[in-house]
Scaffold this motif. Structure first.
Motif, mmCIF file in Angstrom:
data_model
loop_
_atom_site.group_PDB
_atom_site.id
_atom_site.type_symbol
_atom_site.label_atom_id
_atom_site.label_comp_id
_atom_site.label_asym_id
_atom_site.label_seq_id
_atom_site.Cartn_x
_atom_site.Cartn_y
_atom_site.Cartn_z
ATOM 1 N N PHE A 1 0.812 -1.210 0.000
ATOM 2 C CA PHE A 1 0.000 0.000 0.000
ATOM 3 C C PHE A 1 0.851 1.268 0.000
ATOM 4 C CE2 PHE A 1 -3.093 -3.064 1.891
ATOM 5 C CZ PHE A 1 -3.901 -3.140 0.764
ATOM 6 N N ALA A 2 2.011 1.213 0.600
ATOM 7 C CA ALA A 2 2.907 2.374 0.569
ATOM 8 C C ALA A 2 3.374 2.638 -0.865
ATOM 9 C CB ALA A 2 4.094 2.162 1.499
ATOM 10 N N ALA A 3 3.654 1.575 -1.607
ATOM 11 C CA ALA A 3 4.073 1.736 -3.001
ATOM 12 C C ALA A 3 2.933 2.316 -3.838
ATOM 13 C CB ALA A 3 4.537 0.394 -3.578
ATOM 14 N N GLN A 4 1.715 1.814 -3.619
ATOM 15 C CA GLN A 4 0.563 2.326 -4.367
ATOM 16 C C GLN A 4 0.304 3.799 -4.075
ATOM 17 O OE1 GLN A 4 -2.801 -0.164 -3.461
ATOM 18 N NE2 GLN A 4 -1.953 -1.934 -4.523
ATOM 19 N N ALA A 5 0.525 4.195 -2.821
ATOM 20 C CA ALA A 5 0.265 5.577 -2.412
ATOM 21 C C ALA A 5 1.491 6.473 -2.566
ATOM 22 C CB ALA A 5 -0.214 5.600 -0.955
ATOM 23 N N HIS A 6 2.600 5.903 -3.025
ATOM 24 C CA HIS A 6 3.865 6.647 -3.163
ATOM 25 C C HIS A 6 4.254 7.305 -1.840
ATOM 26 C CE1 HIS A 6 3.556 5.923 -7.430
ATOM 27 N NE2 HIS A 6 2.332 6.417 -7.406
ATOM 28 N N ARG A 7 4.183 6.509 -0.766
ATOM 29 C CA ARG A 7 4.542 6.985 0.575
ATOM 30 C C ARG A 7 5.776 6.226 1.052
ATOM 31 N NH1 ARG A 7 0.492 8.304 4.696
ATOM 32 N NH2 ARG A 7 2.327 9.402 5.395
ATOM 33 N N PRO A 8 6.768 6.911 1.583
ATOM 34 C CA PRO A 8 7.989 6.246 2.068
ATOM 35 C C PRO A 8 7.806 5.693 3.485
ATOM 36 C CG PRO A 8 8.220 8.616 2.268
ATOM 37 C CD PRO A 8 6.876 8.374 1.635
ATOM 38 N N MET A 9 7.104 4.595 3.623
ATOM 39 C CA MET A 9 6.844 3.988 4.929
ATOM 40 C C MET A 9 7.973 3.024 5.276
ATOM 41 S SD MET A 9 3.947 5.455 5.568
ATOM 42 C CE MET A 9 3.484 4.645 7.057
ATOM 43 N N VAL A 10 8.376 3.010 6.566
ATOM 44 C CA VAL A 10 9.475 2.134 6.980
ATOM 45 C C VAL A 10 9.033 0.971 7.854
ATOM 46 C CG1 VAL A 10 11.211 3.936 6.795
ATOM 47 C CG2 VAL A 10 10.065 3.565 8.976
ATOM 48 N N GLY A 11 7.881 1.040 8.477
ATOM 49 C CA GLY A 11 7.456 -0.068 9.321
ATOM 50 C C GLY A 11 6.450 0.345 10.360
ATOM 51 N N PHE A 12 6.403 -0.435 11.442
ATOM 52 C CA PHE A 12 5.458 -0.261 12.537
ATOM 53 C C PHE A 12 6.212 0.055 13.823
ATOM 54 C CE2 PHE A 12 1.657 -1.909 10.499
ATOM 55 C CZ PHE A 12 2.179 -2.602 9.434
ATOM 56 N N SER A 13 5.664 0.954 14.619
ATOM 57 C CA SER A 13 6.252 1.186 15.934
ATOM 58 C C SER A 13 5.991 -0.044 16.796
ATOM 59 C CB SER A 13 5.637 2.425 16.587
ATOM 60 O OG SER A 13 4.302 2.149 16.991
ATOM 61 N N GLU A 14 6.720 -0.153 17.877
ATOM 62 C CA GLU A 14 6.540 -1.290 18.787
ATOM 63 C C GLU A 14 5.107 -1.333 19.328
ATOM 64 O OE1 GLU A 14 8.609 -3.118 22.789
ATOM 65 O OE2 GLU A 14 9.724 -1.724 21.546
ATOM 66 N N ARG A 15 4.568 -0.177 19.670
ATOM 67 C CA ARG A 15 3.197 -0.120 20.204
ATOM 68 C C ARG A 15 2.171 -0.502 19.144
ATOM 69 N NH1 ARG A 15 2.653 5.451 22.033
ATOM 70 N NH2 ARG A 15 0.476 4.903 22.208
ATOM 71 N N ALA A 16 2.359 -0.065 17.898
ATOM 72 C CA ALA A 16 1.430 -0.422 16.829
ATOM 73 C C ALA A 16 1.483 -1.928 16.566
ATOM 74 C CB ALA A 16 1.747 0.351 15.560
ATOM 75 N N LEU A 17 2.669 -2.497 16.569
ATOM 76 C CA LEU A 17 2.806 -3.933 16.384
ATOM 77 C C LEU A 17 2.138 -4.683 17.535
ATOM 78 C CD1 LEU A 17 3.877 -6.200 14.642
ATOM 79 C CD2 LEU A 17 6.022 -6.052 15.909
ATOM 80 N N GLY A 18 2.245 -4.132 18.755
ATOM 81 C CA GLY A 18 1.567 -4.745 19.896
ATOM 82 C C GLY A 18 0.055 -4.770 19.715
ATOM 83 N N VAL A 19 -0.491 -3.713 19.137
ATOM 84 C CA VAL A 19 -1.936 -3.683 18.861
ATOM 85 C C VAL A 19 -2.289 -4.769 17.850
ATOM 86 C CG1 VAL A 19 -3.811 -2.330 17.831
ATOM 87 C CG2 VAL A 19 -2.226 -1.243 19.427
ATOM 88 N N LEU A 20 -1.496 -4.869 16.786
ATOM 89 C CA LEU A 20 -1.771 -5.884 15.766
ATOM 90 C C LEU A 20 -1.687 -7.293 16.347
ATOM 91 C CD1 LEU A 20 0.181 -4.469 12.678
ATOM 92 C CD2 LEU A 20 -2.257 -4.221 13.222
#
Length: 131
Positions: free
Chosen positions: A27-46
Motif C-alpha cells: 500500500f505504501a508503493a501504491q500511495a507513493h509513501r515512504p513507509m518504513v514499518g510499525f512502531s513497537e506499540r502499533a505492532l503490539g496492537v496488531l
C-alpha cells in the motif's frame, strides 16, 4: 478429494508481522509513501487483536493506516479504533513479544532475519532483541 484446513489468523500470530509488512509495502508503493514499518506499540496492537475478519481485516487495517499515517512509521493512532476493542482481554492467552530491530519494532523482515543470524552467531548486541 483432498481436504485442507487453513488455520485462522488468531491461530497463526507469528504470521501477523510478516503479513503486516507485506501489506505495508504494497500500500505504501501504491500511495507513493515512504513507509518504513510499525512502531513497537502499533505492532503490539496488531498482535493483540483476535482478527475476527482474518487476513482481510488485517489488510484493510494496514491500508487505512498507510493512508492516515502522519510519519514514515505506523503508530497506534493510525490503526482503526475498533482494533482496540477487539484486543484479547484474556490474561491466559499467550503473550507474543515483537523482536526489536534497532530502535523500531518491525521494519523489513529481511532485516529481522539478518539480525537474528547475527545474534545466533554472537555478533549482535543482545539488548536489541526483546525476550
Amino acid at each position: 478429494m483432498v481436504s485442507l484446513r487453513m488455520p485462522s489468523l488468531r491461530e497463526r500470530r507469528d504470521d501477523i508481522p510478516l503479513l503486516a509488512m507485506h501489506f505495508l509495502r504494497q500500500f505504501a508503493a501504491q500511495a507513493h509513501r515512504p513507509m518504513v514499518g510499525f512502531s513497537e506499540r502499533a505492532l503490539g496492537v496488531l498482535l493483540g487483536c483476535d482478527w475476527p475478519g482474518n487476513i482481510r481485516q488485517l489488510e484493510n487495517s494496514v491500508e487505512r493506516a498507510v493512508v492516515l499515517a502522519r510519519g514514515a512509521e505506523i503508530e497506534p493512532r493510525d490503526l482503526p479504533r475498533e482494533l482496540m476493542s477487539k484486543m484479547r482481554g484474556d490474561d491466559s492467552a499467550p503473550v507474543i513479544r515483537a523482536r526489536r530491530c534497532g530502535d523500531r519494532a518491525l521494519r523489513d523482515p529481511a532485516d529481522a532475519r539478518a539480525r537474528r543470524r547475527q545474534h545466533e552467531q554472537g555478533r549482535e548486541n543482545p539488548r536489541d532483541l526483546a525476550a
